[in-house]
Design a protein around this motif. Structure first.
Motif, PDB file in Angstrom:
ATOM      1  N   ASP A 162      -6.858  23.784  51.517  1.00  0.00           N
ATOM      2  CA  ASP A 162      -6.132  23.192  52.309  1.00  0.00           C
ATOM      3  C   ASP A 162      -4.621  23.104  52.147  1.00  0.00           C
ATOM      4  O   ASP A 162      -4.319  22.345  51.452  1.00  0.00           O
ATOM      5  CB  ASP A 162      -6.753  21.582  52.373  1.00  0.00           C
ATOM      6  N   GLU A 163      -4.221  24.066  53.172  1.00  0.00           N
ATOM      7  CA  GLU A 163      -2.670  24.341  52.687  1.00  0.00           C
ATOM      8  C   GLU A 163      -2.270  24.444  51.630  1.00  0.00           C
ATOM      9  O   GLU A 163      -1.540  23.748  51.082  1.00  0.00           O
ATOM     10  CB  GLU A 163      -1.924  23.016  53.646  1.00  0.00           C
ATOM     11  N   THR A 170      -8.376  19.030  58.146  1.00  0.00           N
ATOM     12  CA  THR A 170      -8.853  18.417  56.911  1.00  0.00           C
ATOM     13  C   THR A 170     -10.082  18.007  56.800  1.00  0.00           C
ATOM     14  O   THR A 170     -11.088  18.333  55.866  1.00  0.00           O
ATOM     15  CB  THR A 170      -7.774  17.718  56.189  1.00  0.00           C
TER      16      THR A 170
HETATM   17 MG    MG Z   1      -4.649  18.459  56.819  1.00  0.00          MG
END
Ligand code: MG
Ligand code: ADP
Length: 281
Positions: free
Chosen positions: A171-172, A61
């Motif tokens: 991000d995911e 991240t």
């Molecule tokens: Mg992360």
């Protein structure tokens, strides 16, 4: 939807779309300095889909936020089309694990929100096209609480693409969804990408998702995060579920899984706190 395609692909041969050069980030925490990523370098080509995988807490991240200009690196640089990324840019769209829709605004008003803040006019035809594509046509009047998790993520994707960014960072984005919905989302992302060729960087915990979507998969080391290895994903597009069931995919999945497990096990053998600078004598 291919209106921007020429612009996006021109220059692809000359320089990477997105360049991460020796990216290092130290967080100053109460318990001391924490070296999150250390000298990460990565080139993303125009129109490419690249996934980043690695052990939890390895700095994925941190790296993605640095790419977006949302936070500053301690040292190193991120370049978009050769120009430094120093802050958020409409050229870069972001999708997070949570859709982050404003609960008191309906879907249309949520998508309009960033345009209101910037004082610019949204391209309604483009947005309506995107909404249709992700199966949200006619849902503009619905409030987030009236939408499933998958629908909210699709709305977040439309919001991110509404500016016609040339780079999409995720991000995911589908981490909280059930496996079936996730597969649908992956197919939808590939379909949109086949039309727009938007450069995509995706963080995921799912190696299957990474293989389904990516041209290349970057494996990061345990913290401090570095680029440990990069795998080419050679399978033709559009990727079908049949391809995902082949021996080649199985082998690639296992290779990457073993690398990540190896990184996880080595985590405690590495220093996680940035070394204090030596006093000069
Ligand atoms: Mg992360
Ligand atoms: P990942 O996304 O791979 O799980 P992160 O980039 O979120 O990793 O975090 C990398 C490391 O940096 C972790 O140890 C995390 O606790 C730490 N970290 C992340 N953000 C901050 C922050 N804002 N302040 C302090 N430490 C942070």
């Amino acid at each position: 939807m291919g209106a921007n395609r020429e612009g996006r692909l021109s220059g692809a041969a000359s320089q990477p779309k997105l360049r991460v050069r020796d990216a290092t980030k130290v967080y100053n925490t109460r318990s001391g300095d924490l070296l999150a990523i250390d000298s990460c370098s990565l080139d993303i080509r125009a129109g490419e889909i690249v996934s980043i995988v690695g052990p939890s807490g390895c700095g994925k991240t941190t790296l993605l936020w640095s790419m977006s200009g949302l936070h500053k690196l301690t040292s190193g640089q991120v370049l978009l089309d050769g120009a430094p990324v120093d802050g958020p840019s409409p050229e870069i769209g972001m999708v997070f694990q949570d859709a982050n829709l404003l609960p008191w605004r309906n879907l249309d008003a949520n998508i309009n929100f960033p345009f209101e803040i910037k004082g610019t006019k949204p391209d309604r035809a483009w947005i309506d096209d995107l909404l249709q594509r992700v199966g949200l046509g006619g849902f503009g009047g619905r409030f987030p609480r009236e939408l499933s998790g998958g629908m909210q993520q699709r709305a977040a994707l439309v919001r991110a693409l509404s500016f016609k960014p040339s780079v999409l960072l995720m991000d995911e984005p589908f981490g909280a969804l059930d496996a079936f919905t996730r597969e649908e989302m992956n197919q939808m992302v590939e379909e949109i990408w086949l039309d727009t060729r938007t450069t995509i960087v995706l963080i995921t915990h799912s190696i299957e998702e990474a293989i389904f979507l990516s041209d290349r998969i970057v494996v990061m080391s345990a913290r401090p995060g570095r680029v440990a290895s990069i795998h080419e994903v050679p399978f033709p597009r559009p990727r079908s579920l049949e391809i995902m069931a082949t021996r080649e995919v199985f082998d690639l999945t296992n290779t990457i899984k073993m690398e990540i497990i190896g990184e996880q096990q080595s985590r405690y053998a590495r220093p996680s706190i940035a070394q204090p600078a030596q006093p000069s004598v």
